[in-house]
Design a protein around this motif. Structure first.
Motif, mmCIF file in Angstrom:
data_model
loop_
_atom_site.group_PDB
_atom_site.id
_atom_site.type_symbol
_atom_site.label_atom_id
_atom_site.label_comp_id
_atom_site.label_asym_id
_atom_site.label_seq_id
_atom_site.Cartn_x
_atom_site.Cartn_y
_atom_site.Cartn_z
ATOM 1 N N VAL A 56 -22.840 5.468 10.320
ATOM 2 C CA VAL A 56 -23.041 4.020 9.760
ATOM 3 C C VAL A 56 -23.470 4.121 8.414
ATOM 4 C CG1 VAL A 56 -24.720 2.343 10.098
ATOM 5 C CG2 VAL A 56 -23.439 3.084 12.159
ATOM 6 N N GLY A 57 -24.681 5.209 8.037
ATOM 7 C CA GLY A 57 -24.791 5.181 6.522
ATOM 8 C C GLY A 57 -23.470 5.592 5.796
ATOM 9 N N GLN A 58 -22.764 6.292 6.324
ATOM 10 C CA GLN A 58 -21.650 6.462 5.342
ATOM 11 C C GLN A 58 -20.581 5.398 5.255
ATOM 12 O OE1 GLN A 58 -20.998 9.434 3.565
ATOM 13 N NE2 GLN A 58 -19.549 8.295 2.451
ATOM 14 N N LEU A 59 -20.627 4.471 6.250
ATOM 15 C CA LEU A 59 -19.706 3.450 6.333
ATOM 16 C C LEU A 59 -20.385 2.339 5.363
ATOM 17 C CD1 LEU A 59 -19.194 2.729 10.207
ATOM 18 C CD2 LEU A 59 -17.451 3.717 8.222
ATOM 19 N N VAL A 60 -21.626 2.258 5.202
ATOM 20 C CA VAL A 60 -22.269 1.370 4.217
ATOM 21 C C VAL A 60 -22.030 1.674 2.963
ATOM 22 C CG1 VAL A 60 -24.615 0.632 3.804
ATOM 23 C CG2 VAL A 60 -24.109 0.700 5.997
ATOM 24 N N ALA A 61 -22.334 3.243 2.728
ATOM 25 C CA ALA A 61 -22.307 3.901 1.444
ATOM 26 C C ALA A 61 -20.649 3.406 0.794
ATOM 27 C CB ALA A 61 -22.558 5.387 1.445
ATOM 28 N N SER A 62 -19.756 3.361 1.784
ATOM 29 C CA SER A 62 -18.176 3.278 1.223
ATOM 30 C C SER A 62 -18.051 1.776 0.853
ATOM 31 C CB SER A 62 -17.286 3.596 2.332
ATOM 32 O OG SER A 62 -17.459 2.620 3.190
ATOM 33 N N GLN A 63 -19.001 0.827 1.049
ATOM 34 C CA GLN A 63 -19.262 -0.452 0.601
ATOM 35 C C GLN A 63 -17.959 -1.507 0.877
ATOM 36 O OE1 GLN A 63 -20.276 0.161 -3.774
ATOM 37 N NE2 GLN A 63 -22.245 -0.143 -3.043
ATOM 38 N N PRO A 64 -17.470 -1.407 2.074
ATOM 39 C CA PRO A 64 -16.352 -2.210 2.393
ATOM 40 C C PRO A 64 -16.752 -3.810 2.239
ATOM 41 C CG PRO A 64 -17.163 -1.299 4.181
ATOM 42 C CD PRO A 64 -17.839 -0.551 3.465
ATOM 43 N N ARG A 65 -15.842 -4.633 2.319
ATOM 44 C CA ARG A 65 -16.222 -6.192 2.456
ATOM 45 C C ARG A 65 -16.575 -6.341 3.714
ATOM 46 N NH1 ARG A 65 -11.479 -9.187 0.880
ATOM 47 N NH2 ARG A 65 -12.884 -11.074 0.756
ATOM 48 N N ALA A 66 -16.034 -5.971 4.643
ATOM 49 C CA ALA A 66 -16.382 -6.122 6.200
ATOM 50 C C ALA A 66 -16.024 -5.100 6.998
ATOM 51 C CB ALA A 66 -15.432 -7.463 6.411
ATOM 52 N N ILE A 67 -16.403 -4.983 8.327
ATOM 53 C CA ILE A 67 -16.100 -4.171 9.337
ATOM 54 C C ILE A 67 -15.907 -4.790 10.651
ATOM 55 C CG2 ILE A 67 -17.044 -2.191 10.608
ATOM 56 C CD1 ILE A 67 -18.648 -1.220 8.158
ATOM 57 N N ALA A 68 -14.958 -4.532 11.255
ATOM 58 C CA ALA A 68 -14.541 -4.974 12.634
ATOM 59 C C ALA A 68 -15.069 -3.645 13.518
ATOM 60 C CB ALA A 68 -13.229 -5.409 12.849
ATOM 61 N N TYR A 69 -15.795 -4.105 14.437
ATOM 62 C CA TYR A 69 -16.629 -2.872 15.331
ATOM 63 C C TYR A 69 -16.291 -3.160 16.732
ATOM 64 C CZ TYR A 69 -19.838 0.412 16.930
ATOM 65 O OH TYR A 69 -20.739 1.572 17.587
ATOM 66 N N VAL A 70 -15.339 -2.397 17.447
ATOM 67 C CA VAL A 70 -14.686 -2.442 18.692
ATOM 68 C C VAL A 70 -15.618 -1.400 19.500
ATOM 69 C CG1 VAL A 70 -12.937 -2.221 20.241
ATOM 70 C CG2 VAL A 70 -12.571 -2.994 17.926
ATOM 71 N N SER A 71 -16.404 -1.983 20.567
ATOM 72 C CA SER A 71 -17.345 -0.961 21.534
ATOM 73 C C SER A 71 -16.954 -1.317 22.774
ATOM 74 C CB SER A 71 -18.597 -1.391 20.958
ATOM 75 O OG SER A 71 -19.681 -0.614 21.798
ATOM 76 N N CYS A 72 -17.098 -0.261 23.433
ATOM 77 C CA CYS A 72 -17.177 -0.157 24.984
ATOM 78 C C CYS A 72 -18.426 0.017 25.678
ATOM 79 C CB CYS A 72 -16.025 0.697 25.567
ATOM 80 S SG CYS A 72 -16.451 2.440 25.281
#
Length: 462
Positions: A402-418
């Protein structure tokens, strides 16, 4: 709570505690994991095969004196919920199974209640996880509060026949079986009502499977050739494996696989199946991941693309990534959306699945397939992402990812979870990093079990 000693053979107190004893309990709320909570004199008991509000007699299954909580199965319903129904599958019916002297098989632990009540309880679990782990004080406005039904046009509203993949164990006598919950005991089975007709038509329970420890079956919803995977016991000879493969009926591929390494050895036909979704065909080798419910690929792809398109995060020319991409289901659809002027980075850690993705996506020049850990690949290939699609395993992404995802600074994230617990935990990490939950849908892709699937849209807080 009242209790009486079971007539079962006595076990050493330090090993079994009160396991095998019976008790009468008032059933409390549902909890994550497929059970309800009951309490007595400070003791928490997780009860399976119950419904909140019932009074039941249970058999204690894990009940050590020094345990923080105990576990139990319902063996008699004294005051039933109006949502209780006759279980559709005898081996999974706790009352019937214990009446025959053995625990129920796992995999259909909600089969004793109406589908509407199942979905209501799943919504309760998701709401509780969002409060406890994600830090919401009340139900977030991004979620309507319900779990949506899927696949009713195919199953007639029964919630049966949806599994295109099934996993079985093998009894010491060589018969197809399934494990009881949290147990090494294997119960023989002669049907699997949640599995598709193509899986049941193989009648694998008629085979002598001595020398096999586990059997995995994949029967694609597109009616292409099924695959039976045999995990041999140590010392099983190739001649024995080929003899079993020859007994599998119909136009079916059969392969041996190593449960530790995932290596697949051809015995008959192919070592892979061909899945289809959203206008694409996908090769999935061996135990490679594919959504289990026949309608899951279309449902999840639809939810993800709707979220991303609505926010204008997915369009021709967009730069996106598919993380934990498997064989490339989301990657293929993202490539269609961004066109040849955009780009898609497809990241998968499993070498076999990554090889499948390369084969499946070889004709899409805008796609780059990389095998490796998500956080490492994102560091090595920084881009100005419009959107990321995140579909991690049941354990979730975790704090580092999650820290790396935030650091990559995308405009949005679609999170699919089971898994609602790991999703809510990760959502808490995002929120503490300054992100908001912009959208959330929950789907009943696992009827008659406690599992559910969620699709969330996350974006930086304004």
């Amino acid at each position: 709570m009242t209790a009486k000693t079971s007539t079962a053979a006595p076990q050493a107190p330090d090993a079994a505690g009160h396991a095998g004893e019976e008790a009468v309990l008032d059933v409390g709320p549902v909890a994550h994991g497929g059970h309800c909570v009951a309490r007595h004199e400070g003791r928490v008991i997780f009860v399976r095969h119950a419904i909140p509000g019932e009074k039941v007699r249970v058999r204690l299954t894990d009940a050590a004196d020094d345990a923080k909580f105990w576990r139990a199965d319902v063996i008699e319903v004294l005051e039933a919920s109006p949502d209780r129904v006759e279980h559709f599958w005898h081996p999974a019916d706790s009352r019937r199974a214990w009446g025959h002297g053995h625990p129920p098989v796992g995999g259909a632990e909600f089969g004793h209640m109406t589908l509407a009540r199942q979905r209501s309880l799943k919504a309760d679990v998701l709401a509780e996880q969002l409060t406890r782990l994600a830090g919401f004080e009340q139900l977030p406005a991004a979620w309507a509060g319900s779990v949506e039904a899927v696949g009713e046009k195919y199953d007639g509203g029964t919630g049966l026949g949806w599994r295109t993949r099934a996993s079985f164990s093998v009894t010491p006598g060589g018969r197809l079986g399934m494990h009881a919950h949290r147990s090494n005991q294997i119960i023989p089975v002669r049907e699997m009502p949640l599995a598709s007709g193509a899986i049941n038509a193989l009648r694998l329970w008629d085979l002598d499977l001595q020398g096999i420890e586990r059997v995995e079956v994949a029967a694609p919803a597109n009616a292409s050739r099924p695959l039976v995977l045999l995990a041999p016991a140590p010392g099983t000879k190739d001649k024995r494996l080929r003899a079993i493969a020859a007994e599998v009926p119909g136009d079916v591929s059969v392969a041996a696989f190593d449960a530790l390494t995932g290596d697949v050895t051809q015995l008959r036909g192919r070592t892979w199946v061909q899945e289809s979704a959203e206008g694409h065909d996908f090769r999935v080798t061996g135990e490679g991941f594919w959504q289990i419910h026949r309608d899951a690929p279309g449902t999840l792809v639809g939810a993800v693309t709707e979220f991303l398109r609505h926010g204008d995060f997915l369009h021709p020319g967009a730069v996106v990534a598919d993380l934990y991409a498997g064989a490339g289901l989301f990657t293929a659809v993202l490539a269609d959306a961004v066109g040849e002027t955009g780009s898609v980075l497809s990241v998968e850690g499993a070498p076999g699945a990554s090889r499948d993705a390369r084969k499946n996506l070889h004709s899409a020049p805008q796609v780059e397939v990389v095998q490796g850990r998500v956080e490492r690949v994102l560091r090595q290939k920084p881009r100005n992402f419009d959107a990321l699609v995140l579909d991690p395993p049941r354990a979730g992404a975790g704090k580092a990812v999650v820290g790396q995802l935030v650091a990559s600074q995308p405009r949005a994230i679609a999170y699919v979870s089971c898994d609602p617990a790991s999703f809510a935990r990760d959502l808490g990490y995002f929120r503490r990093s300054g992100w908001d939950l912009a959208g959330l849908r929950a789907f009943d892709l696992y009827p008659h079990t406690h599992h559910l699937e969620t699709v969330a849209l996350l974006a930086p807080a304004p």
